[in-house]
Write a protein that holds these residues in place. Sequence first.
Motif, mmCIF file in Angstrom:
data_model
loop_
_atom_site.group_PDB
_atom_site.id
_atom_site.type_symbol
_atom_site.label_atom_id
_atom_site.label_comp_id
_atom_site.label_asym_id
_atom_site.label_seq_id
_atom_site.Cartn_x
_atom_site.Cartn_y
_atom_site.Cartn_z
ATOM 1 N N VAL A 6 0.703 3.652 6.548
ATOM 2 C CA VAL A 6 0.589 2.809 5.360
ATOM 3 C C VAL A 6 -0.853 2.873 4.870
ATOM 4 O O VAL A 6 -1.794 2.669 5.638
ATOM 5 C CB VAL A 6 0.977 1.342 5.659
ATOM 6 C CG1 VAL A 6 0.857 0.484 4.416
ATOM 7 C CG2 VAL A 6 2.381 1.264 6.221
ATOM 8 N N VAL A 7 -1.009 3.164 3.579
ATOM 9 C CA VAL A 7 -2.322 3.250 2.969
ATOM 10 C C VAL A 7 -2.322 2.421 1.684
ATOM 11 O O VAL A 7 -1.308 2.339 0.991
ATOM 12 C CB VAL A 7 -2.712 4.724 2.675
ATOM 13 C CG1 VAL A 7 -1.775 5.371 1.661
ATOM 14 C CG2 VAL A 7 -4.164 4.844 2.225
ATOM 15 N N GLY A 90 -8.341 6.948 4.930
ATOM 16 C CA GLY A 90 -8.905 8.190 4.431
ATOM 17 C C GLY A 90 -8.037 9.399 4.675
ATOM 18 O O GLY A 90 -7.129 9.393 5.506
ATOM 19 N N ASP A 91 -8.339 10.440 3.921
ATOM 20 C CA ASP A 91 -7.570 11.676 4.012
ATOM 21 C C ASP A 91 -7.744 12.378 5.350
ATOM 22 O O ASP A 91 -6.812 13.034 5.829
ATOM 23 C CB ASP A 91 -7.912 12.614 2.842
ATOM 24 C CG ASP A 91 -9.392 12.918 2.707
ATOM 25 O OD1 ASP A 91 -10.225 12.001 2.921
ATOM 26 O OD2 ASP A 91 -9.735 14.060 2.370
ATOM 27 N N ALA A 92 -8.894 12.234 6.006
ATOM 28 C CA ALA A 92 -9.076 12.841 7.327
ATOM 29 C C ALA A 92 -8.118 12.207 8.333
ATOM 30 O O ALA A 92 -7.599 12.889 9.227
ATOM 31 C CB ALA A 92 -10.520 12.692 7.798
ATOM 32 N N ILE A 107 3.233 6.040 3.302
ATOM 33 C CA ILE A 107 3.603 5.129 2.218
ATOM 34 C C ILE A 107 2.327 4.546 1.612
ATOM 35 O O ILE A 107 1.496 3.976 2.323
ATOM 36 C CB ILE A 107 4.486 3.977 2.740
ATOM 37 C CG1 ILE A 107 5.776 4.540 3.338
ATOM 38 C CG2 ILE A 107 4.777 2.974 1.623
ATOM 39 C CD1 ILE A 107 6.578 3.523 4.105
ATOM 40 N N GLY A 108 2.187 4.705 0.305
ATOM 41 C CA GLY A 108 1.085 4.091 -0.415
ATOM 42 C C GLY A 108 1.554 2.777 -1.013
ATOM 43 O O GLY A 108 2.631 2.717 -1.602
ATOM 44 N N SER A 153 -1.910 11.437 -1.417
ATOM 45 C CA SER A 153 -1.048 12.288 -0.598
ATOM 46 C C SER A 153 0.165 11.536 -0.054
ATOM 47 O O SER A 153 0.926 12.081 0.754
ATOM 48 C CB SER A 153 -1.843 12.891 0.565
ATOM 49 O OG SER A 153 -2.161 11.896 1.520
ATOM 50 N N ALA A 154 0.355 10.294 -0.500
ATOM 51 C CA ALA A 154 1.489 9.491 -0.017
ATOM 52 C C ALA A 154 2.811 10.156 -0.374
ATOM 53 O O ALA A 154 2.972 10.728 -1.448
ATOM 54 C CB ALA A 154 1.435 8.085 -0.597
ATOM 55 N N ASP A 155 3.746 10.079 0.559
ATOM 56 C CA ASP A 155 5.088 10.607 0.331
ATOM 57 C C ASP A 155 5.899 9.677 -0.566
ATOM 58 O O ASP A 155 6.859 10.109 -1.203
ATOM 59 C CB ASP A 155 5.812 10.779 1.671
ATOM 60 C CG ASP A 155 5.094 11.767 2.568
ATOM 61 O OD1 ASP A 155 4.995 12.944 2.174
ATOM 62 O OD2 ASP A 155 4.620 11.354 3.642
ATOM 63 N N TYR A 156 5.497 8.418 -0.595
ATOM 64 C CA TYR A 156 6.201 7.420 -1.409
ATOM 65 C C TYR A 156 5.208 6.320 -1.758
ATOM 66 O O TYR A 156 4.394 5.926 -0.920
ATOM 67 C CB TYR A 156 7.384 6.833 -0.626
ATOM 68 C CG TYR A 156 8.263 5.945 -1.469
ATOM 69 C CD1 TYR A 156 9.303 6.478 -2.216
ATOM 70 C CD2 TYR A 156 8.025 4.578 -1.547
ATOM 71 C CE1 TYR A 156 10.098 5.671 -3.005
ATOM 72 C CE2 TYR A 156 8.816 3.766 -2.336
ATOM 73 C CZ TYR A 156 9.852 4.313 -3.063
ATOM 74 O OH TYR A 156 10.634 3.508 -3.861
ATOM 75 N N THR A 157 5.275 5.810 -2.992
ATOM 76 C CA THR A 157 4.424 4.704 -3.415
ATOM 77 C C THR A 157 5.287 3.498 -3.707
ATOM 78 O O THR A 157 6.269 3.583 -4.449
ATOM 79 C CB THR A 157 3.599 5.077 -4.670
ATOM 80 O OG1 THR A 157 2.797 6.219 -4.369
ATOM 81 C CG2 THR A 157 2.707 3.933 -5.097
#
Length: 182
Positions: A6-7, A90-92, A107-108, A153-157
């Motif tokens: 989760v981001v 973060g992306d890293a 998931i964003g 880069s989330a697969d779903y927002t």
Amino acid sequence: MKVIGVVGFPASGKGEFSRIAAEEGIPIVVMGDVIREAVQEEGLPATDANLGAVANRLRRDEGMDAIARRSLSRIRACGAPVVLVDGIRGDAEVDLFRREFPGFFLIGIEAPFVERLERLSHRGREDDFSLPSQLRERDRREIGWGLEKAFSSADYTLVNAGTLEEFSCAARLLLREIREDP
């Protein structure tokens, strides 16, 4: 093991999403706990400034995926078929989780600035605040860690701009779909 990350920006609803996942029987690993423990080990109060400084130092000294690497053993220790990781910044970190857990699903969670600020002013955590300038500064700090890249880069927002009931229904539906997807 299927890992769901989760981001989102501060007070977007990551914690609420995690609470809902826990109600659905999914174990939760909160990456912020790694930072809170480091702050506590240093004998510092858990203020936003101290949490941010320790998080910055860990990332500077150990790499931008430091918090994620420190979370790996916690994730694996859950021993569950599905685990949710709350608080990706973060992306890293996303890159590390995608390498470590095939099928990692991100998931964003998105929420308007004004609503996030309102939530922060009522949430009651020691590191919360109520001034727009403070939230803008915290957003800038987390953008510096790669938050926008991770979010993109989330697969779903999932948009958290309505009622808590609407968000809860959408979150439960999404979690069930992810769990059922082979």
